[in-house]
Design a protein around this motif. Structure first.
Motif, PDB file in Angstrom:
ATOM      1  N   ASP A 231      56.931 -95.791  80.292  1.00  0.00           N
ATOM      2  CA  ASP A 231      57.932 -96.683  79.690  1.00  0.00           C
ATOM      3  C   ASP A 231      58.529 -97.657  80.703  1.00  0.00           C
ATOM      4  O   ASP A 231      59.736 -97.914  80.719  1.00  0.00           O
ATOM      5  CB  ASP A 231      59.050 -95.873  79.017  1.00  0.00           C
ATOM      6  N   GLY A 232      57.691 -98.159  81.608  1.00  0.00           N
ATOM      7  CA  GLY A 232      58.132 -99.159  82.567  1.00  0.00           C
ATOM      8  C   GLY A 232      58.946 -98.613  83.727  1.00  0.00           C
ATOM      9  O   GLY A 232      59.514 -99.384  84.500  1.00  0.00           O
ATOM     10  N   ARG A 233      59.021 -97.270  83.884  1.00  0.00           N
ATOM     11  CA  ARG A 233      59.792 -96.657  84.965  1.00  0.00           C
ATOM     12  C   ARG A 233      58.931 -95.599  85.668  1.00  0.00           C
ATOM     13  O   ARG A 233      58.000 -95.065  85.082  1.00  0.00           O
ATOM     14  CB  ARG A 233      61.051 -95.991  84.426  1.00  0.00           C
TER      15      ARG A 233
ATOM     16  N   ILE B  59      53.840 -94.051  86.090  1.00  0.00           N
ATOM     17  CA  ILE B  59      54.749 -94.901  85.325  1.00  0.00           C
ATOM     18  C   ILE B  59      54.723 -94.516  83.852  1.00  0.00           C
ATOM     19  O   ILE B  59      53.644 -94.362  83.255  1.00  0.00           O
ATOM     20  CB  ILE B  59      54.370 -96.384  85.474  1.00  0.00           C
TER      21      ILE B  59
END
Length: 68
Positions: free
Chosen positions: A51-53, A49
């Motif tokens: 940056d939240g992705r 993961i």
């Protein structure tokens, strides 16, 4: 149907695109040196993961091949 003896190896493939692509990458690399690939079993799936992705996937597989 003839009798076969199989050997299996464990591989981990990775991909930024997805899980199936990670599996295909592992199989493509293995097929460069291992002949008679016959089956696979997915044993583990992970994602990295950023940056939240999901930035990339890692998939561990057992691959069976017939012995000559």
């Amino acid at each position: 149907m003839s009798n076969h003896t199989y050997k299996h190896i464990e591989l981990t493939g990775s991909s930024e695109k997805g899980i199936e692509d990670a599996v295909q990458n592992a199989l493509a690399k293995a097929s460069e040196t291992v002949q008679n690939l016959r089956w696979l079993e997915v044993t583990d799936t992970r994602g990295h993961i950023e940056d939240g992705r999901v930035a990339h996937w890692q998939v561990t597989i057992k691959v069976g091949f017939t012995l000559e």
